[in-house]
Motif scaffolding. Structure first.
Motif, short mmCIF file in Angstrom:
data_model
loop_
_atom_site.label_atom_id
_atom_site.label_comp_id
_atom_site.label_asym_id
_atom_site.label_seq_id
_atom_site.Cartn_x
_atom_site.Cartn_y
_atom_site.Cartn_z
N LEU A 119 -5.26 -21.77 -23.91
CA LEU A 119 -5.31 -23.52 -23.29
C LEU A 119 -4.80 -24.40 -24.69
O LEU A 119 -5.35 -24.23 -25.55
CB LEU A 119 -6.14 -24.31 -22.16
N GLY A 120 -3.72 -24.92 -24.54
CA GLY A 120 -2.92 -25.72 -25.94
C GLY A 120 -2.79 -24.92 -26.77
O GLY A 120 -3.27 -25.17 -28.02
N THR A 121 -2.32 -23.33 -26.83
CA THR A 121 -1.67 -23.00 -27.52
C THR A 121 -0.40 -23.05 -27.38
O THR A 121 0.16 -22.59 -26.13
CB THR A 121 -2.44 -21.24 -28.34
N LEU B 193 -11.01 -29.78 -17.28
CA LEU B 193 -11.00 -29.20 -16.65
C LEU B 193 -9.40 -29.28 -15.70
O LEU B 193 -9.04 -28.11 -15.04
CB LEU B 193 -12.28 -28.58 -15.35
N ASP B 194 -9.63 -30.36 -14.98
CA ASP B 194 -8.40 -30.65 -14.02
C ASP B 194 -6.53 -30.35 -14.73
O ASP B 194 -6.18 -29.78 -13.92
CB ASP B 194 -7.95 -32.30 -13.69
N GLN B 195 -6.68 -30.79 -16.59
CA GLN B 195 -5.75 -29.93 -16.40
C GLN B 195 -6.04 -28.57 -16.65
O GLN B 195 -4.14 -28.35 -17.08
CB GLN B 195 -5.39 -30.59 -18.11
N ALA B 196 -7.04 -28.01 -17.14
CA ALA B 196 -6.90 -26.90 -17.36
C ALA B 196 -6.16 -25.67 -15.26
O ALA B 196 -5.59 -24.80 -16.30
CB ALA B 196 -8.44 -25.84 -18.14
N ARG B 197 -6.59 -26.51 -15.07
CA ARG B 197 -6.21 -26.26 -13.53
C ARG B 197 -5.28 -25.90 -13.75
O ARG B 197 -4.56 -25.38 -12.95
CB ARG B 197 -6.73 -27.07 -12.61
N GLU B 198 -4.45 -26.76 -13.40
CA GLU B 198 -2.79 -27.87 -12.96
C GLU B 198 -1.87 -26.60 -14.13
O GLU B 198 -0.56 -25.91 -13.28
CB GLU B 198 -2.58 -29.70 -13.45
N SER B 199 -2.02 -26.23 -15.14
CA SER B 199 -1.48 -25.96 -16.52
C SER B 199 -1.94 -24.69 -15.86
O SER B 199 -0.64 -23.95 -16.06
CB SER B 199 -2.00 -26.20 -17.88
N LEU B 200 -2.75 -23.72 -15.60
CA LEU B 200 -2.94 -22.49 -14.93
C LEU B 200 -2.31 -22.29 -13.48
O LEU B 200 -1.47 -20.96 -13.63
CB LEU B 200 -4.49 -21.84 -14.43
#
Length: 836
Positions: A172-174, A206-213
């Protein structure tokens, strides 16, 4: 197989498997299995070593068992077709992941074929997989993208039921994470019913992590399943017997080797984390010097060592034959070393999440306690540990800032899809916009990317080499064999400085070091590498040939990227601890051990509170020094130092030099600096910040350096074929040429704009700088004029000295300065006692 096991349900079989391990399934694991059975996708967030792998892996297995209840038809010679793709962030983890995933398959007698496909896989296996994929495939983002270039694989990929992304917080973020997002969008286009599950630990957003995944246009429901946020954790500090009131960076360092050796002796197996590869080499040698009988029982592990060396070390850890391993973040992730009893962290990890992640490498199983010992490299780092403990207790873990639509990654992906069967513009645009990072991609940006891959954009139209994608009617595709081969060999977003193999004269490869370092060595120069003292014999064919040496090293390789920035969350926690100290509250062993240092800082100057900025002015040896303490981290301070120097120089003719660390910065001048006027003229203003930053630093050169990476990812330059790698100087010249051509003939080139944006976001942390200046603007400015250099200012003064004093004489010089200041501190303490 007994009658009992033949008649048991899939759930009972899994419970039996857990019982054989001495465990019971956790509630969050069962929640994941139910969600998977219902056809849902999601993200599992749980502490390191709490069973996340089994939570996501057993979902597909349980579903298959329910769909195939007749065990007599399970035939390992006829395994099911491809069902699961498991994405790991590091190819070095693939072997260990395969072992972990194979365990329940063997125990439950599931007739699946499980294999890996990474850059380390044998060519023969890759060729076999092109004909028929295994049931479950472990791969990396790069290898998955490479598979998308093979049109013959698309039918098998369309049958994938689940994609599982391990250690999502690391991607995430890379740009590798962006590459993964795009590959997931393609797999979902091939099979809209495919489930996507991610595994993550130690993450704030976590919400951003889920949406990006999972993508933003998902038609199915998604879940965020929380496991164990906290494991049982024991953090302890190895506090020096004597703490100097005037510390400096690295002044403790290897003085703590005897204490670390004692810790190692108390347990069976230890991971010793250092923040840089250079540090690992030094600590490994120092530990061996302290305990020569440990030869063969302690080892070294970092990313520049040869793969065979790393695998030997990992096997020794897993089997318990190694007592200690000195390592970098190369062992941060997922390798399941249940034998590790203790983690030792050398120096501040610069973030609460990283500290928690590394602590979880010990006791890496459900229910076990994780234990970490922290060894400071300077006394003030003890405040960082105290701050990190507060952040962990309060759950304030670092968020991973996300990257917004990098066009170099998109250009590479578009060529990938064009090779793998081709595409229509509108269809691929819809697919790409379903990826979180590209949801705001405009039609104009999309057309620019298409134009770039088809004809090289407006400035490279005359060069056929950059006409990579052909257009036939509405279909974009690649047919040129040379273009296909070059692209496949250069897929990926990992861009590092050119490296050179380090080999013995007889040919054994030890690893690789940066070309920039090795090219400066003369034959006969000795340096530490791979835990050995080596002497350079010659450099030939992009390899440095060496032999074993004796004596003392002339150098230790320094790899780029070693400096870890202090996180914004830890910076805030650090300021809170200093505010507590200002009020006389010293909670915990770490803060209490610094009582003398903090009291002296308070006596000679102040300890700044949350709503204060401390500035100290000191005149020394005819030079005027201004120390500022924002406590925002080194990267922010580097930008602020250049910014402040530029703004002061606009109205005051003087020469300013600067130095900075994680806690503050110093500006030095032969003339007094009028601080009142500087502040009145907007020293701390955010107005025209970007323009002033560009003028204060060599923004063009920084953008050129950033553009080299972008040019490599976008396919403008490539490092050459195996055994024929181009030198770093050649790649640099090529990328600089493109940069200059675009600046002159194509100034609106979107890759140019991206390079400038990445300089601000990645190198200068401009957003944090904005926030820091906003905070400073609302703070009370406390200007102090101490008679002597204070404990907070002293390490900055030493950093200034490093620029003009050799490392040998620096230690002697610093020791004299410390002795003088300690005498002055003792005198002031005596006066205070008499007055009271």
């Amino acid at each position: 197989m007994t009658q009992n096991t033949q008649n048991e349900t899939p759930a009972q079989a899994v419970d039996r498997y857990f019982a054989s391990l001495g465990w019971k399934p956790f509630r969050f694991q069962r929640s994941v299995w139910r969600a998977y059975q219902q056809g849902l996708s999601g993200l599992v967030h749980s502490a390191t070593g709490t069973g996340k792998t089994l939570a996501v892996w057993l979902g597909p297995i349980l579903k298959w068992m329910r769909e195939n209840p007749d065990r007599s038809k399970w035939n390992p010679k006829r395994p099911p077709p491809l069902k699961v793709i498991w994405i790991t962030p590091l190819r070095a983890l693939a072997g260990d992941t395969e072992s972990s995933l194979r365990s329940p398959l063997d125990a439950l007698q599931i007739p699946w074929r499980l294999e890996s496909r990474t850059g380390d896989s044998k060519t023969s296996m890759k060729a076999r997989q092109l004909k028929r994929m295994p049931t479950a495939l472990i791969t990396t983002p790069e290898s998955l993208s490479l598979m998308l270039t093979h049109e013959r694989l698309l039918e098998q990929l369309a049958g994938v039921e689940a994609v599982i992304v391990d250690e999502w917080h690391e991607l995430l973020g890379t740009k590798r994470g962006i590459q993964t997002e795009l590959a997931l969008a393609r797999l979902r286009r091939l099979n809209p019913k495919a489930r996507t599950w991610g595994v993550s630990a130690t993450l704030g957003n976590l919400d951003q992590a889920r949406e990006s995944l999972l993508g933003i246009n998902s038609e199915y429901q998604t879940r965020l399943i929380q496991g164990y946020k906290r494991k049982r954790l024991k953090l302890e500090s190895v506090i020096p017997d004597h703490i100097d009131r005037f510390p400096w960076t690295g002044h403790i360092g290897t003085k703590m080797v005897p204490q670390v050796a004692e810790l190692v002796e108390q347990v069976n197996s230890v991971l010793i984390f250092a923040n840089t590869r250079s540090q690992t080499e030094i600590w490994y040698q120092q530990l061996l010097a302290q305990r020569p009988d440990w030869a063969g029982r302690i080892a070294l592990h970092h990313g520049s060592l040869d793969r065979s060396v790393r695998r030997w070390v990992e096997s020794g850890l897993r089997e318990g034959s190694l007592r200690a391993v000195v390592c970098t973040s190369s062992l941060d992730l997922g390798v399941d070393f249940t034998a590790v009893d203790l983690v030792v962290q050398i120096g501040s990890p610069k973030g609460a999440a990283r500290l928690l992640q590394r602590a979880g490498r010990s006791g890496h199983q459900p229910g076990a306690e994780s234990r970490l010992a922290f060894v400071p490299t300077n006394a003030i780092e003890l405040i960082e540990l105290a701050a990190a403990q507060d952040a962990i207790r309060s759950g304030h873990l670092e968020a991973r800032p996300l990257i917004n639509k990098p066009l170099d990654v998109l250009a590479q992906h578009v060529v990938t899809i064009a090779i793998g069967g081709g595409f229509r513009s509108e269809e691929l645009l819809d697919e790409i916009r379903s990826a979180y990072a590209y949801q705001s991609l405009s039609k104009q940006e999309w057309q620019w990317v298409l134009d770039f891959v088809v004809r090289g954009g407006s400035s490279l139209d005359a060069y056929p080499d950059f006409h990579r994608v052909k257009v036939d009617g509405e279909r974009y595709h690649v047919s040129d064999r040379r273009t296909i081969t070059t692209h496949r060999m250069n897929i990926g977003t990992i861009v590092s400085d050119a490296s050179m193999a380090v080999k013995y004269l007889k040919g054994t490869t030890l690893g690789s070091a940066e070309e920039n370092f090795l090219s400066k060595l003369e034959p006969g120069d000795r340096f530490l590498f791979a835990g050995r003292l080596l002497s350079l014999v010659r450099i030939k064919d992009n390899a440095a040939y060496v032999k074993r040496a004796t004596g003392t090293p002339d150098a230790v390789p320094r790899w780029m990227g070693g400096r870890i920035p202090l996180s914004s969350e830890l910076s805030a926690a650090l300021r809170r601890k200093i505010t507590e100290a200002a009020a006389g509250k010293l909670a915990g062993r770490e803060m209490k051990s610094l009582r003398n240092l903090l009291e002296l800082q308070q006596r000679w100057s102040i300890l700044p509170k949350l709503d204060e900025l401390l500035i100290e002015r000191i005149k020394s040896r005819g030079r005027y020094q201004v120390f500022l303490f924002p406590f925002e981290g080194r990267l922010v301070h580097e930008g602020l130092a250049a910014l402040f120097a530029y703004r002061i120089s606009r109205y005051q003719k003087t020469t300013l030099t600067m130095a900075c660390n994680d806690y503050g910065l110093v500006l030095e001048s032969p003339h007094p600096i009028d601080l009142a006027e500087a502040i009145d003229r907007g020293l701390f203003s955010t107005e025209d910040l970007i323009g002033d930053l560009s003028n204060s630093m060599n923004a063009t050169e920084m953008a050129k350096r950033q553009f080299r990476q972008i040019a490599r990812v976008a396919g403008l330059i490539h490092p050459g074929y195996p055994g024929q790698q181009k030198k770093a100087s050649h790649l640099q010249a090529s990328s600089n040429l493109f940069f200059d051509v675009f600046c002159q003939y194509d100034p609106n080139n979107l890759l140019l704009q991206q390079s400038r944006r990445e300089v601000l976001d990645l190198q200068l942390e401009a957003n944090r700088m904005f926030a820091a200046l906003d905070r400073i603007g609302e703070s009370r400015i406390r200007i102090q004029e101490p008679r002597k250099v204070t404990p907070l200012a002293f390490p900055l003064l030493v950093d200034k000295l490093r620029e003009r004093v050799s490392s040998e004489s620096l230690r002697d010089r610093v020791a004299r300065m410390q002795a003088e200041l300690e005498k002055a501190a003792d005198r002031s303490s005596s006066r205070k006692k008499k007055q009271s």
